[in-house]
Design an enzyme around this catalytic site. Sequence first.
Site, PDB file in Angstrom:
ATOM      1  CD  GLU A   5       7.125  -1.588  10.373  1.00 48.21           C
ATOM      2  OE1 GLU A   5       6.956  -0.481   9.822  1.00 48.21           O
ATOM      3  OE2 GLU A   5       7.492  -1.714  11.546  1.00 48.21           O
ATOM      4  CB  CYS A  16       8.072   1.498   2.742  1.00 47.15           C
ATOM      5  SG  CYS A  16       9.483   1.040   3.744  1.00 47.15           S
ATOM      6  CE  LYS A  43       3.875 -14.812   0.934  1.00 52.42           C
ATOM      7  NZ  LYS A  43       4.622 -14.721  -0.325  1.00 52.42           N
ATOM      8  CD  GLU A  50       3.940   2.833  -1.127  1.00 60.40           C
ATOM      9  OE1 GLU A  50       3.076   1.935  -1.155  1.00 60.40           O
ATOM     10  OE2 GLU A  50       4.894   2.841  -0.330  1.00 60.40           O
TER      11      GLU A  50
END
Length: 449
Positions: free
Chosen positions: A227, A261, A152, A351
């Site tokens: 992750e 990331c 997906k 983040e």
Amino acid sequence: MLTVLNPATEEPLAELEQAGLEETDAAVARAKAAFPAWRAIAPADRARLLRRLATLVEEHGEELARIESRNVGKPIAGARAEIGMVAQVFHFYAGAVDKHYGETIPVAGGVDVTFREPLGVVGLIVPWNFPLNIASWKLGPALATGNTVVLKPAELTPLSALRLAELALAAGIPDGVVNVLVGKGSVVGARLVEHPDVAKIGFTGSTEVGRTVMEGAAATIKRVTLELGGKSANLVFADADLEQAAAAAPYAVFDNAGQDCCARSRILVERSAYDRFLDLLVAATRAVKVGDPEDDATEMGPLISASHRETVASFVQDEPLFRGETPNGRGFWYPCTLVEASNSDRIAREEVFGPVAAVIPFADEEEAVRLANDTPYGLSGSIWTRDGARALRVARALESGVLSVNSNSSVRVSTPFGGMKQSGFGRELGMHALDGYSEVKNVYLATDA
Ligand code: NAD
């Protein structure tokens, strides 16, 4: 219907039907039906099919790079490198199919052997920042070990995955082995997580959604690889080659417009070199070429969406140390931004996932390690120093899964990638990824008469 946009122009690229629960269940059923034949295929033949897919990705490299560049708004030069890595990933795992073996273990009275069994149907859920690249990190080991997959892609960036599914069929990978579903995370993704016929979820995305995936997987004791997000530190010691460290630092956080990331978005600098480094850093950041992603010379494009740009902008309240330029007109542009901060500021804790770097001074090695580790995340990071012993000492002390010394490059096809702490667990890439897509089975065979 889902309208897919080009973030650099805000023009629609495609209108796509979205899968719902029924289509998700049907894709899982197709993958389940294809599993027995795919796991039984001779290793050399499975390797040959993956090799052919790798070659097709190479042959269609420019087409795939253009798709990715337009859909994510990423500079074409970077997109070409990413698609090059996708091909390398399939080449690597083609070569790994017959090199991931079990053991024989000394026991009394017989023989003990272990087998690496595939899991079955695996659900792969990926984000929008490196759509095909991250998908390949999961597809390669999943297919090599004999699993069938339902992939997906993110709602914002499904186009390259759809093209890859066509190439997989063209490579001769049997129908039903690779299934791609375009749809919402809350519908298709959640269904894959709860589906009893899905044995594992390979997930890359935010820590917040990762937590939901982990919770959902508990109901069926599903395996998960997560992750997740990061807030990585770029540690610059005063004895480093400051010119080199400063020249490299902008690309470690502004590449992919900071939507990475692994972005080294906290630049920690030893106080005695702080002023000098800052001058060099500002000059290097000013030189980053921001503009049309289709131009070969462009180094940074726009952000992925209007709403993401709002989120990124919310982090910069006061006048920053440096703010770069962006093109005028349409597109979700945000400039390269440097902010002086302390490690307790929001900008140093959360983040940003945009081109905003926090520059933070430290007094000595002890404080550098403490600040770098003072985050819930633990994905990546860099250490710049000419002292080799310090480099290793600091690398061992950092709570982070993937580090580089005198370089900001720590992602390679053949080496393990993944996080510590709330950046997730499990490893992708290299031979390590194969362990996450297989189960060790132990068999004892009595030989005593
Ligand atoms: P996201 O978590 O919003 O979405 C990731 C994927 O999960 C998408 O495909 C989405 O549709 C799906 N999803 C959403 N809700 C779901 C649910 N309830 N159940 C199942 N699936 C669901 O992340 P994003 O905004 O696409 O990507 C950005 C994030 O990804 C950042 O936090 C970034 O750090 C992280 N990321 C991590 C890595 C890594 O390797 N550690 C790599 C790239 C991106």
